[in-house]
Design a protein around this motif. Structure first.
Motif, mmCIF file in Angstrom:
data_model
loop_
_atom_site.group_PDB
_atom_site.id
_atom_site.type_symbol
_atom_site.label_atom_id
_atom_site.label_comp_id
_atom_site.label_asym_id
_atom_site.label_seq_id
_atom_site.Cartn_x
_atom_site.Cartn_y
_atom_site.Cartn_z
ATOM 1 N N LYS A 78 28.616 11.906 41.860
ATOM 2 C CA LYS A 78 29.327 11.215 41.480
ATOM 3 C C LYS A 78 28.779 10.650 39.907
ATOM 4 N N ALA A 79 28.119 10.127 39.841
ATOM 5 C CA ALA A 79 27.387 9.530 38.050
ATOM 6 C C ALA A 79 27.832 11.041 37.276
ATOM 7 N N LEU A 80 27.285 12.159 37.593
ATOM 8 C CA LEU A 80 26.676 13.170 36.848
ATOM 9 C C LEU A 80 28.326 13.726 36.366
ATOM 10 N N ARG A 81 29.575 13.549 37.807
ATOM 11 C CA ARG A 81 31.232 13.838 37.084
ATOM 12 C C ARG A 81 31.451 12.822 36.698
ATOM 13 N N ALA A 82 31.285 11.634 36.860
ATOM 14 C CA ALA A 82 31.892 10.602 35.845
ATOM 15 C C ALA A 82 31.729 10.789 34.196
ATOM 16 N N ILE A 83 30.194 10.971 34.071
ATOM 17 C CA ILE A 83 29.545 11.216 32.508
ATOM 18 C C ILE A 83 31.070 12.780 31.731
ATOM 19 N N MET A 84 30.182 13.358 32.861
ATOM 20 C CA MET A 84 30.915 15.529 32.259
ATOM 21 C C MET A 84 33.048 14.835 32.470
ATOM 22 N N ASN A 85 33.949 13.645 33.165
ATOM 23 C CA ASN A 85 34.618 13.795 32.398
ATOM 24 C C ASN A 85 35.229 13.046 31.550
ATOM 25 N N ASN A 86 34.627 12.036 30.313
ATOM 26 C CA ASN A 86 34.215 11.955 29.174
ATOM 27 C C ASN A 86 34.408 13.309 28.136
ATOM 28 N N TYR A 87 34.766 14.211 28.654
ATOM 29 C CA TYR A 87 34.368 15.167 27.357
ATOM 30 C C TYR A 87 35.348 16.340 28.431
ATOM 31 N N LYS A 88 36.170 16.615 26.819
ATOM 32 C CA LYS A 88 36.870 18.318 27.420
ATOM 33 C C LYS A 88 35.662 19.782 27.010
ATOM 34 N N LEU A 89 35.191 20.148 27.857
ATOM 35 C CA LEU A 89 34.500 20.758 27.692
ATOM 36 C C LEU A 89 34.655 22.467 28.274
ATOM 37 N N PRO A 90 33.491 23.444 27.880
ATOM 38 C CA PRO A 90 34.144 24.793 27.973
ATOM 39 C C PRO A 90 33.298 25.303 29.818
ATOM 40 N N PRO A 91 33.952 25.971 29.923
ATOM 41 C CA PRO A 91 33.444 26.845 31.417
ATOM 42 C C PRO A 91 31.659 26.097 31.735
ATOM 43 N N ILE A 92 31.324 25.800 32.361
ATOM 44 C CA ILE A 92 30.306 25.236 33.481
ATOM 45 C C ILE A 92 30.315 26.253 34.203
ATOM 46 N N HIS A 93 28.751 26.528 34.562
ATOM 47 C CA HIS A 93 28.428 27.426 35.665
ATOM 48 C C HIS A 93 26.674 27.157 35.444
ATOM 49 N N GLY A 94 26.189 26.822 37.061
ATOM 50 C CA GLY A 94 25.007 26.266 37.233
ATOM 51 C C GLY A 94 24.317 27.049 39.024
#
Length: 358
Positions: free
Chosen positions: A121-137
């Motif tokens: 949830k903490a990770l999602r909250a950070i990433m939601n603040n950015y317009k990011l290219p496709p992410i893979h992990g």
């Protein structure tokens, strides 16, 4: 005048006329024909002139990168420590304002510190603040740590698995990434990346410790996808979390366990680039980050916790990752310091690509 004298007079007159004719012809050439053209006039030969030939030239290579992406490893985002979260923000600030193309972002394991819903949830909250290219992990060992955490979100080794399981960790990772499997591949701009994931942790397989265990099914998938995706003359990228052990051995804890089979699977292919994380080593501490085997092998640093050679987090402000650019004839790999948005001089590699055989 005698007959003989008359003949001599006629010959003299003829000679004068021939001379006058030649002199007049020379004047005409000088007036109407350029000097260079007169000099370059061809001389008749008995052999026919040969045609001019030139050596065939290769098609010019594209100048710009064909694909570019960032590799962010060991984020260690958690609700219990604000520093890794701050460093991820620094990295994403840099990536989203980067002066260059970014076609994708790779997250190569340890996305979270404990693998719990709270950390995701903490990770999602950070990433939601950015317009990011496709992410893979892919998954790292810390993404399985939920079994160490109790219902109060505290470390509780005495009650492992605290009502959790390795299966729960895998499902939480897949839910966060939107995956149906923990190992995946994708292709962008004609270039492919495969992401392998640790499939079990100590709740299911105590013997693996902190190592990366891949099943027969994943290794068979890996072999099949390599065969399908590989294109001679082009690079192919593989992401793991844990590093490889020495050549000729299988790994143990903190390593890729089935390493002999992994290396054998890659051996038939040229231009393969393997990237791992887990070691957290600072690009500037003198440890090697590039090893050439039958493939090109790179060790990433860490966004959340960059360490010195003694595995101590002495540089609290450092947050490091890798930027990869693919060109028609080479791959450029560069270490990036996200805290000050600069490239790292000690981490700068240009690897020529082997050409496809006709």
């Amino acid at each position: 005048m005698s007959r003989r004298a008359f003949v001599r007079w006629l010959l003299a007159i003829g000679a004068v006329l021939v001379g006058l004719s030649a002199w007049f012809s020379l004047l005409v050439k000088k007036k109407f024909i350029p000097e260079e053209q007169a000099i370059a006039a061809p001389v008749a030969t008995s052999e026919p002139p040969q045609q001019a030939t030139s050596a065939p030239s290769e098609e010019p290579l594209p100048l710009g990168p064909l694909m570019s992406f960032f590799i962010l490893s060991d984020l260690h985002v958690t609700s219990g420590d604000s520093l890794p979260n701050k460093k991820l923000r620094l990295a994403l600030d840099d990536v989203t304002q980067f002066d260059g193309p970014v076609d994708a972002i790779m997250l190569t394991g340890d996305l979270t510190d404990t693998g719990t819903e709270v950390d995701y949830k903490a990770l999602r909250a950070i990433m939601n603040n950015y317009k990011l290219p496709p992410i893979h992990g892919n998954m790292g060992n810390h993404d399985y740590y939920t079994i160490w955490i109790n219902k109060a979100n505290s470390w509780d080794q005495d009650n492992v698995p605290n009502g959790k399981s390795d299966a729960v960790s895998r499902e939480q990772f897949k839910k966060f990434m939107g995956y149906t499997s923990i190992y995946n591949d994708f292709t962008t701009n004609g270039h492919s990346i495969l992401l392998l994931s640790q499939e079990a942790y100590v709740q299911e397989k105590p013997e693996v410790g902190e190592g990366a265990w891949y099943s027969d099914e994943q290794l068979a998938w890996f072999k099949g996808r390599l065969g399908n995706l590989y294109k001679p003359g082009r690079p192919l990228f593989v992401m793991t979390h844990q590093p490889l052990p020495p050549v000729g051995t299988d790994g143990a804890t903190h390593q890729l366990i089935r390493a002999i089979q992994f290396r054998e699977t890659l051996k038939p292919y040229k231009n393969v680039f393997v990237f791992c994380g887990h070691r957290h080593q600072d690009f500037q501490n003198g440890t090697p980050h590039y090893i050439q085997e039958t493939f090109h092998y790179f060790h990433n640093a860490s966004v959340g916790r960059t360490l010195n050679r003694a595995y101590q987090q002495t540089a609290q402000d450092k947050a490091q990752g890798i930027y990869v650019q693919v060109f028609a004839d080479k791959v450029v790999v560069r270490g990036r310091e996200f805290s000050n948005r600069t490239f790292i001089e000690e981490a700068n590699w240009t690897v020529p690509l082997e050409k496809a055989h006709a």
